[in-house]
Design a protein around this motif. Structure first.
Motif, PDB file in Angstrom:
ATOM      1  N   GLN A 184       0.834  -1.192   0.000  1.00 12.64           N
ATOM      2  CA  GLN A 184       0.000   0.000   0.000  1.00 12.64           C
ATOM      3  C   GLN A 184       0.869   1.241   0.000  1.00 12.64           C
ATOM      4  O   GLN A 184       2.044   1.206   0.320  1.00 12.64           O
ATOM      5  N   VAL A 185       0.245   2.353  -0.358  1.00 12.56           N
ATOM      6  CA  VAL A 185       0.918   3.641  -0.326  1.00 12.56           C
ATOM      7  C   VAL A 185      -0.002   4.630   0.380  1.00 12.56           C
ATOM      8  O   VAL A 185      -1.214   4.576   0.247  1.00 12.56           O
ATOM      9  N   GLN A 186       0.584   5.513   1.166  1.00 15.49           N
ATOM     10  CA  GLN A 186      -0.166   6.567   1.835  1.00 15.49           C
ATOM     11  C   GLN A 186       0.158   7.892   1.157  1.00 15.49           C
ATOM     12  O   GLN A 186       1.321   8.158   0.824  1.00 15.49           O
ATOM     13  N   LEU A 187      -0.876   8.702   0.967  1.00 13.41           N
ATOM     14  CA  LEU A 187      -0.739   9.941   0.210  1.00 13.41           C
ATOM     15  C   LEU A 187      -1.226  11.117   1.046  1.00 13.41           C
ATOM     16  O   LEU A 187      -2.311  11.051   1.642  1.00 13.41           O
ATOM     17  N   VAL A 188      -0.436  12.181   1.061  1.00 16.06           N
ATOM     18  CA  VAL A 188      -0.806  13.385   1.802  1.00 16.06           C
ATOM     19  C   VAL A 188      -0.586  14.599   0.915  1.00 16.06           C
ATOM     20  O   VAL A 188       0.552  14.897   0.521  1.00 16.06           O
ATOM     21  N   GLU A 189      -1.672  15.323   0.618  1.00 12.53           N
ATOM     22  CA  GLU A 189      -1.600  16.519  -0.215  1.00 12.53           C
ATOM     23  C   GLU A 189      -1.319  17.751   0.633  1.00 12.53           C
ATOM     24  O   GLU A 189      -1.668  17.805   1.820  1.00 12.53           O
ATOM     25  N   SER A 190      -0.724  18.739   0.006  1.00 13.21           N
ATOM     26  CA  SER A 190      -0.487  20.035   0.634  1.00 13.21           C
ATOM     27  C   SER A 190      -0.387  21.083  -0.459  1.00 13.21           C
ATOM     28  O   SER A 190      -0.285  20.759  -1.648  1.00 13.21           O
ATOM     29  N   GLY A 191      -0.415  22.349  -0.042  1.00 15.69           N
ATOM     30  CA  GLY A 191      -0.205  23.441  -0.980  1.00 15.69           C
ATOM     31  C   GLY A 191      -1.454  24.182  -1.399  1.00 15.69           C
ATOM     32  O   GLY A 191      -1.370  25.168  -2.133  1.00 15.69           O
ATOM     33  N   GLY A 192      -2.608  23.722  -0.960  1.00 15.74           N
ATOM     34  CA  GLY A 192      -3.833  24.433  -1.309  1.00 15.74           C
ATOM     35  C   GLY A 192      -3.924  25.764  -0.588  1.00 15.74           C
ATOM     36  O   GLY A 192      -3.126  26.079   0.299  1.00 15.74           O
ATOM     37  N   GLY A 193      -4.920  26.547  -0.983  1.00 20.67           N
ATOM     38  CA  GLY A 193      -5.113  27.847  -0.346  1.00 20.67           C
ATOM     39  C   GLY A 193      -6.039  28.722  -1.146  1.00 20.67           C
ATOM     40  O   GLY A 193      -6.728  28.258  -2.058  1.00 20.67           O
ATOM     41  N   LEU A 194      -6.041  29.993  -0.785  1.00 20.37           N
ATOM     42  CA  LEU A 194      -6.880  30.995  -1.442  1.00 20.37           C
ATOM     43  C   LEU A 194      -6.012  31.844  -2.362  1.00 20.37           C
ATOM     44  O   LEU A 194      -4.963  32.350  -1.936  1.00 20.37           O
ATOM     45  N   VAL A 195      -6.439  32.002  -3.599  1.00 21.74           N
ATOM     46  CA  VAL A 195      -5.676  32.778  -4.565  1.00 21.74           C
ATOM     47  C   VAL A 195      -6.643  33.544  -5.462  1.00 21.74           C
ATOM     48  O   VAL A 195      -7.775  33.111  -5.682  1.00 21.74           O
ATOM     49  N   GLN A 196      -6.196  34.684  -5.956  1.00 20.34           N
ATOM     50  CA  GLN A 196      -7.027  35.458  -6.872  1.00 20.34           C
ATOM     51  C   GLN A 196      -6.975  34.855  -8.276  1.00 20.34           C
ATOM     52  O   GLN A 196      -5.988  34.197  -8.654  1.00 20.34           O
ATOM     53  N   ALA A 197      -8.021  35.113  -9.031  1.00 18.03           N
ATOM     54  CA  ALA A 197      -8.050  34.659 -10.413  1.00 18.03           C
ATOM     55  C   ALA A 197      -6.818  35.177 -11.154  1.00 18.03           C
ATOM     56  O   ALA A 197      -6.425  36.330 -10.975  1.00 18.03           O
ATOM     57  N   GLY A 198      -6.234  34.305 -11.955  1.00 15.93           N
ATOM     58  CA  GLY A 198      -5.019  34.644 -12.676  1.00 15.93           C
ATOM     59  C   GLY A 198      -3.747  34.269 -11.933  1.00 15.93           C
ATOM     60  O   GLY A 198      -2.654  34.307 -12.507  1.00 15.93           O
ATOM     61  N   GLY A 199      -3.887  33.906 -10.677  1.00 16.38           N
ATOM     62  CA  GLY A 199      -2.740  33.539  -9.870  1.00 16.38           C
ATOM     63  C   GLY A 199      -2.322  32.100 -10.048  1.00 16.38           C
ATOM     64  O   GLY A 199      -2.864  31.370 -10.895  1.00 16.38           O
ATOM     65  N   SER A 200      -1.360  31.692  -9.232  1.00 12.49           N
ATOM     66  CA  SER A 200      -0.792  30.347  -9.327  1.00 12.49           C
ATOM     67  C   SER A 200      -0.716  29.692  -7.956  1.00 12.49           C
ATOM     68  O   SER A 200      -0.605  30.367  -6.931  1.00 12.49           O
ATOM     69  N   LEU A 201      -0.768  28.375  -7.988  1.00 10.46           N
ATOM     70  CA  LEU A 201      -0.531  27.555  -6.801  1.00 10.46           C
ATOM     71  C   LEU A 201       0.201  26.297  -7.230  1.00 10.46           C
ATOM     72  O   LEU A 201       0.043  25.849  -8.374  1.00 10.46           O
ATOM     73  N   ARG A 202       0.955  25.738  -6.316  1.00  4.57           N
ATOM     74  CA  ARG A 202       1.616  24.459  -6.575  1.00  4.57           C
ATOM     75  C   ARG A 202       1.211  23.477  -5.487  1.00  4.57           C
ATOM     76  O   ARG A 202       1.478  23.703  -4.309  1.00  4.57           O
ATOM     77  N   LEU A 203       0.548  22.419  -5.907  1.00  5.31           N
ATOM     78  CA  LEU A 203       0.150  21.359  -4.989  1.00  5.31           C
ATOM     79  C   LEU A 203       1.209  20.273  -4.957  1.00  5.31           C
ATOM     80  O   LEU A 203       1.847  19.979  -5.972  1.00  5.31           O
ATOM     81  N   SER A 204       1.366  19.691  -3.786  1.00 12.44           N
ATOM     82  CA  SER A 204       2.277  18.559  -3.627  1.00 12.44           C
ATOM     83  C   SER A 204       1.537  17.388  -3.007  1.00 12.44           C
ATOM     84  O   SER A 204       0.559  17.575  -2.273  1.00 12.44           O
ATOM     85  N   CYS A 205       2.018  16.210  -3.299  1.00 16.11           N
ATOM     86  CA  CYS A 205       1.458  14.989  -2.735  1.00 16.11           C
ATOM     87  C   CYS A 205       2.643  14.123  -2.299  1.00 16.11           C
ATOM     88  O   CYS A 205       3.401  13.648  -3.148  1.00 16.11           O
ATOM     89  N   ALA A 206       2.801  13.965  -1.003  1.00 15.06           N
ATOM     90  CA  ALA A 206       3.893  13.157  -0.460  1.00 15.06           C
ATOM     91  C   ALA A 206       3.421  11.722  -0.288  1.00 15.06           C
ATOM     92  O   ALA A 206       2.359  11.475   0.302  1.00 15.06           O
ATOM     93  N   ALA A 207       4.212  10.804  -0.801  1.00 13.23           N
ATOM     94  CA  ALA A 207       3.853   9.386  -0.746  1.00 13.23           C
ATOM     95  C   ALA A 207       4.773   8.639   0.210  1.00 13.23           C
ATOM     96  O   ALA A 207       5.968   8.912   0.281  1.00 13.23           O
ATOM     97  N   SER A 208       4.206   7.687   0.912  1.00 11.98           N
ATOM     98  CA  SER A 208       4.991   6.813   1.780  1.00 11.98           C
ATOM     99  C   SER A 208       4.417   5.413   1.710  1.00 11.98           C
ATOM    100  O   SER A 208       3.276   5.205   1.305  1.00 11.98           O
ATOM    101  N   GLY A 209       5.242   4.447   2.104  1.00 12.46           N
ATOM    102  CA  GLY A 209       4.799   3.066   2.040  1.00 12.46           C
ATOM    103  C   GLY A 209       5.474   2.350   0.894  1.00 12.46           C
ATOM    104  O   GLY A 209       6.679   2.451   0.722  1.00 12.46           O
TER     105      GLY A 209
END
Length: 124
Positions: A1-26
């Protein structure tokens, strides 16, 4: 099995950028095809992007093509989603998912393991 944890979300204005990450273990991360999905309130979970085990093949939903980029670092066990030119309609909870089968594509049932999700909110 693998465990997954997302991060990097948030509030941003239209036209902006975000980078999401997903850390895997197992179990070995590099053996999985990986995908990003999202779910907005009152809507079904929808496909965003997927990447092959070695990162050489990617596939995007039409709604994000040219704006989002999926990538992975198998040495660090991390999946990423770079999101540019964000729109209010991109607002959703974003999930990363892992598939035992390399042929997994754009359907949620093809993925075997899921993270808990991270909220992305794009204001107009």
């Amino acid at each position: 099995q693998v465990q997954l944890v997302e991060s990097g979300g948030g509030l941003v204005q239209a036209g902006g950028s975000l980078r999401l990450s997903c850390a895997a273990s197992g179990r070995t991360f590099s053996t999985y095809a990986m995908g990003w999905f999202r779910q907005a309130p009152g809507k079904e979970r929808e496909f965003v992007a997927r990447i092959s085990w070695n990162g050489r093949s990617t596939y995007y939903a039409d709604s994000v093509k040219g704006r989002f980029t999926i990538s992975r670092d198998n040495a660090k066990n991390v999946l990423s989603l770079q999101m540019n030119s964000l729109k209010p309609e991109d607002t959703a909870v974003y999930y990363c998912a892992a598939a035992d089968l390399e042929r997994a594509g754009s359907r949620a049932y093809e993925y075997d393991y899921w993270g808990q999700g991270t909220q992305v909110t794009v204001s107009s």
